[in-house]
Motif scaffolding. Structure first.
Motif, short mmCIF file in Angstrom:
data_model
loop_
_atom_site.label_atom_id
_atom_site.label_comp_id
_atom_site.label_asym_id
_atom_site.label_seq_id
_atom_site.Cartn_x
_atom_site.Cartn_y
_atom_site.Cartn_z
N ASP A 279 -75.56 91.88 -45.02
CA ASP A 279 -75.95 90.59 -45.58
C ASP A 279 -75.06 89.50 -44.96
O ASP A 279 -73.86 89.69 -44.80
CB ASP A 279 -75.78 90.58 -47.09
CG ASP A 279 -76.77 91.50 -47.78
OD1 ASP A 279 -77.87 91.69 -47.22
OD2 ASP A 279 -76.45 92.02 -48.87
N PRO A 280 -75.65 88.37 -44.62
CA PRO A 280 -74.87 87.32 -43.95
C PRO A 280 -73.93 86.59 -44.90
O PRO A 280 -74.08 86.63 -46.12
CB PRO A 280 -75.95 86.38 -43.41
CG PRO A 280 -77.09 86.56 -44.35
CD PRO A 280 -77.06 88.00 -44.79
N ASN A 281 -72.96 85.92 -44.30
CA ASN A 281 -72.02 85.06 -45.02
C ASN A 281 -71.25 85.82 -46.10
O ASN A 281 -71.08 85.33 -47.22
CB ASN A 281 -72.76 83.87 -45.62
CG ASN A 281 -73.51 83.07 -44.59
OD1 ASN A 281 -72.98 82.75 -43.52
ND2 ASN A 281 -74.77 82.74 -44.88
N LYS A 282 -70.82 87.01 -45.73
CA LYS A 282 -70.01 87.83 -46.65
C LYS A 282 -68.77 88.31 -45.90
O LYS A 282 -68.71 88.29 -44.67
CB LYS A 282 -70.82 89.05 -47.12
CG LYS A 282 -72.12 88.72 -47.85
CD LYS A 282 -71.86 88.18 -49.23
CE LYS A 282 -73.16 87.89 -49.98
NZ LYS A 282 -73.92 89.10 -50.27
N ASN A 283 -67.78 88.78 -46.66
CA ASN A 283 -66.61 89.43 -46.09
C ASN A 283 -66.78 90.94 -46.19
O ASN A 283 -67.26 91.45 -47.21
CB ASN A 283 -65.34 89.01 -46.82
CG ASN A 283 -64.98 87.56 -46.57
OD1 ASN A 283 -65.30 87.00 -45.52
ND2 ASN A 283 -64.31 86.93 -47.53
N TYR A 284 -66.35 91.63 -45.13
CA TYR A 284 -66.48 93.09 -45.09
C TYR A 284 -65.14 93.72 -44.75
O TYR A 284 -64.43 93.27 -43.85
CB TYR A 284 -67.54 93.51 -44.06
CG TYR A 284 -68.94 93.16 -44.52
CD1 TYR A 284 -69.71 94.06 -45.25
CD2 TYR A 284 -69.49 91.91 -44.25
CE1 TYR A 284 -70.97 93.73 -45.68
CE2 TYR A 284 -70.76 91.57 -44.68
CZ TYR A 284 -71.50 92.49 -45.41
OH TYR A 284 -72.75 92.16 -45.85
N SER A 285 -64.82 94.77 -45.52
CA SER A 285 -63.61 95.55 -45.26
C SER A 285 -64.01 96.78 -44.46
O SER A 285 -64.85 97.57 -44.89
CB SER A 285 -62.97 95.96 -46.59
OG SER A 285 -61.76 96.66 -46.37
N VAL A 286 -63.41 96.92 -43.27
CA VAL A 286 -63.78 97.98 -42.33
C VAL A 286 -62.61 98.97 -42.22
O VAL A 286 -61.46 98.57 -41.98
CB VAL A 286 -64.12 97.40 -40.95
CG1 VAL A 286 -64.51 98.52 -39.98
CG2 VAL A 286 -65.25 96.38 -41.07
N TRP A 287 -62.91 100.27 -42.37
CA TRP A 287 -61.92 101.35 -42.29
C TRP A 287 -62.35 102.31 -41.19
O TRP A 287 -63.45 102.86 -41.22
CB TRP A 287 -61.81 102.08 -43.63
CG TRP A 287 -61.37 101.17 -44.75
CD1 TRP A 287 -62.09 100.18 -45.34
CD2 TRP A 287 -60.09 101.15 -45.36
NE1 TRP A 287 -61.35 99.55 -46.30
CE2 TRP A 287 -60.11 100.13 -46.34
CE3 TRP A 287 -58.92 101.90 -45.19
CZ2 TRP A 287 -59.00 99.84 -47.14
CZ3 TRP A 287 -57.83 101.62 -46.00
CH2 TRP A 287 -57.87 100.60 -46.95
N LEU A 288 -61.49 102.49 -40.21
CA LEU A 288 -61.78 103.33 -39.04
C LEU A 288 -60.83 104.53 -39.05
O LEU A 288 -59.61 104.38 -39.18
CB LEU A 288 -61.60 102.53 -37.75
CG LEU A 288 -62.42 101.23 -37.68
CD1 LEU A 288 -62.06 100.46 -36.41
CD2 LEU A 288 -63.91 101.52 -37.73
N HIS A 289 -61.40 105.73 -38.90
CA HIS A 289 -60.64 106.98 -39.03
C HIS A 289 -60.54 107.67 -37.67
O HIS A 289 -61.56 107.82 -36.97
CB HIS A 289 -61.34 107.91 -40.03
CG HIS A 289 -61.44 107.34 -41.42
ND1 HIS A 289 -60.57 107.65 -42.42
CD2 HIS A 289 -62.32 106.44 -41.96
CE1 HIS A 289 -60.91 106.99 -43.53
NE2 HIS A 289 -61.97 106.25 -43.25
N PHE A 290 -59.32 108.10 -37.35
CA PHE A 290 -59.08 108.75 -36.06
C PHE A 290 -58.19 109.99 -36.24
O PHE A 290 -57.30 110.02 -37.10
CB PHE A 290 -58.37 107.80 -35.09
CG PHE A 290 -59.11 106.51 -34.84
CD1 PHE A 290 -60.11 106.45 -33.88
CD2 PHE A 290 -58.81 105.37 -35.55
CE1 PHE A 290 -60.79 105.27 -33.64
CE2 PHE A 290 -59.48 104.18 -35.32
CZ PHE A 290 -60.47 104.13 -34.36
#
Length: 633
Positions: A279-290
């Motif tokens: 959805d536009p105009n939102k904040n997103y928390s991104v978690w990347l696993h390695f």
């Protein structure tokens, strides 16, 4: 020295083990929608509690829309006729941070016209709107999941009809997680809710829950969808059976198996790019696993990548082996980014001529929790709902003011910055078929500026407590069945500009304050009340009696009634006595007559020369007197 290090290590290990053992199990509540009894589901024998006493709606047989949804046979269905807002209200939930998962169900096979499209709110905050076509996708769109703080001992989950199909809820899970789970700044905090947008295990053949991965219960039993490629032959899956270090650690407790699969870029396309719709105009928390599980990389510096999101570099020179402290060891990177468009694109770009690798991805929409409506005013509205017999179609469940897209019908809200909460400033329930009474609890809505209850069938007296709502500017109770007198307290409403009490059954004198000091600058209507008096246009009131006089008259009337009752009683008893005496006299009369006749015969025998045999007693007496005394022989 070595011996001391070993002792210290052993002590720390024992301490950590003791903390893990002593820590209580997380709170878990699973509800099977519409179930009359507790249910256990295979293959894990998971317990689902019966669905009694949490909400309204109707229990129905369920149609499962996805393989992800638990194998339950019932659901709870909310037809629009029962109101546009319906909520599950769950009590006795311990304070803490929770993963909440709500599974959607289907009453029947959906079509374009009847597919349920509704909104979901958690603790009064809108978190999800079901998209068109969700029921045709056998994936995680069959549920919504959020991370939220529950702090008042309760949990409220509401479903708001949009006019397209009716909400149907298959199940609800409330799973406690660590209070610092998914800590990230600035996205983390009690004023934030994380809604799961994507959670992917890269290179895994099967979608799994944490329980399938043998994950720690404090992880919240997350669902991990599978993705085998990012497309365009740009990558390949790899896996390992090696033990992964630093995986299942507080506060997130990721399962070790999550890091045993990965996607690695190829020579054809060294970059790895994953793109998803948002959805536009939102904040997103991104978690990347390695975790470096590629056997071709064994040391620091052999794989270094830059990571960008929507073209902006968020991490530079990421060396997994160096950051994790070796191969087969987990590391997690997190960032929060604003997204103005409708896509979120994550790109891993190798900087030293090698390939990129990634094990898992999580993306959360960061939602600011809405301020709630004053709890005291919510309780007042619930009391009003019961007293007025509000029809089911009104709903009036959940929070009156939020979500903003779904306020309660007939309720106006405003934000009070002094107390940082929402309050009720208007009630508009005119011509709604209400038939109850107006309770004193209406005075707890102390921010009201307008009340319109006209055109209903409300009965009973006007509450004197209305006079305590000092902010009230308009009061319209016309065309109801209010009776009794107008409370003197209404004269205290100095802000009142409009007062309509016409068309009721009111009686008595208009309070002086209303008739004089107040209403010379306000509009008012008292007509069509046969018993009202005291102002121009109404009948003139009779002599005014003080309270003492009224009491005296009342006591005098009581005494008079008692005296009259005593007199009537005495008269009745005397009358009964007379009637009794007459009956006795009538019964004894024949015997008296016979005795008198016998005496007359005796006199005739002794005085034969008197002609009195056929005369009465008085005639005998007269004859004897005339002839003198009898002769003696």
């Amino acid at each position: 020295m070595l011996k001391l290090q070993r002792l210290l290590f052993f002590f720390c290990f024992c301490l950590a083990l003791n903390i893990a053992i002593c820590r209580p199990a997380p709170y878990v509540m699973r509800i099977s929608g519409g179930a009359r009894n507790d249910v256990r589901t295979a293959p894990t024998s998971t317990l689902w509690h019966k669905d009694l006493g949490y909400t309204g709606g109707i229990a129905k047989n369920a149609t499962r829309p996805s393989f992800i949804t638990p194998p339950l046979d019932t659901l709870r269905y909310f037809p629009l006729s029962e109101g546009p807002e319906n909520c599950y209200n769950i009590n006795n939930v311990p304070h803490g941070r929770y993963s909440v998962r709500i599974y959607f169900g289907l009453v029947a096979e959906p079509s374009f016209d009847n597919e349920p499209l509704f909104d979901v709110s958690v603790e009064g905050t809108l978190v999800y709107s079901l998209p068109s076509g969700w029921s045709n996708h056998d994936d995680e769109r069959a549920f919504v999941e959020t991370l939220v703080f529950l702090e008042n001992g309760t949990a409220s989950f509401c479903f708001h009809s949009t006019g397209h199909g009716d909400p149907a809820i298959l199940a609800i899970e409330i799973l406690q997680v660590d209070d610092k789970a998914y800590y990230s700044s600035p996205g983390f905090g009690r004023g934030k809710i994380f809604r799961t947008d994507e959670r992917l295990s890269c290179g895994d053949h099967n979608s799994k829950f944490d329980i399938d991965y043998n994950g720690d219960r404090w992880g919240g039993d997350r669902f991990w969808g599978t993705i085998m490629t990012f497309g365009q032959n740009s990558d390949k899956p790899i896996s390992t059976k090696s033990i992964i270090k630093s995986a299942s650690l507080a506060p997130n407790f990721y399962p070790q198996a999550l890091y045993q699969t990965a996607l690695v870029s190829t020579d054809n396309e060294p970059d790895l790019t994953y793109t998803t719709d948002v959805d536009p105009n939102k904040n997103y928390s991104v978690w990347l696993h390695f975790a470096e599980i590629d056997p071709s990389v064994t040391d620091v510096g052999q794989r270094v990548v830059d990571i960008s999101i929507n073209g902006d570099t968020v991490f530079q020179d990421v060396d997994i082996v160096r950051m994790a402290g070796g191969i087969n060891s987990a590391v997690v990177l997190n960032t929060t980014v604003p997204v103005s468009g409708r896509t979120l694109s994550i790109t891993l770009h190798p900087t030293n001529g090698t390939h990129a690798i990634i094990n898992a991805i999580e993306i959360f929409e960061v939602i600011t929790a809405e301020s709630r409506t004053s709890p005291e005013e919510v309780k007042a509205l619930q009391s009003l709902k019961l007293a007025l017999g509000l029809p089911l179609r009104f709903g009036w469940n959940g929070d009156p003011c939020f979500p903003q897209q779904h306020p309660w019908s007939g309720v106006d809200c405003q934000f009070d910055r002094t107390i940082n909460t929402w309050v009720i400033d208007g009630l508009g329930l005119d011509n709604q078929g209400l038939h109850g009474f107006l309770p004193d609890d209406v005075s707890r809505l102390r921010h009201l500026q307008s009340i319109n209850l006209s055109g209903n069938s409300i009965h009973g007296p006007i509450p004197a407590a209305l006079g305590t709502i000092t902010s009230l500017e308009k009061l319209d109770l016309s065309y109801n069945f209010f009776n009794g007198s107008i409370p003197e307290s209404l004269g205290q409403l100095a802000s009142l500009q409009t007062l309509n009490l016409n068309g009721n059954l009111l009686s008595g004198k208009i309070p002086t304050a209303l008739g004089g000091r107040l209403l010379h600058r306000a509009t008012f209507n008292f007509t069509d009340n046969a018993g009202l008096c005291g102002i121009p246009g109404l009948p003139t009131c009779g002599p005014h009696l003080s309270l003492g006089a009224k009491i005296g008259i009342g006591l005098g009337a009581c005494v008079a009634v008692i005296v009259i009752a005593i007199c009537i009683t005495c008269w009745w008893k005397r009358r009964q006595n007379i009637l009794r005496a007459q009956r006795i006299a009538a019964r004894d009369a024949p015997y008296a007559k016979k005795r008198t006749h016998f005496n007359h015969i005796q006199m005739t025998r002794h005085h034969g020369h008197y002609e009195t045999r056929h005369h009465g007693h008085h005639e005998h007496t007269r004859t004897a007197a005339e002839n003198g005394p009898p002769l003696l022989t």
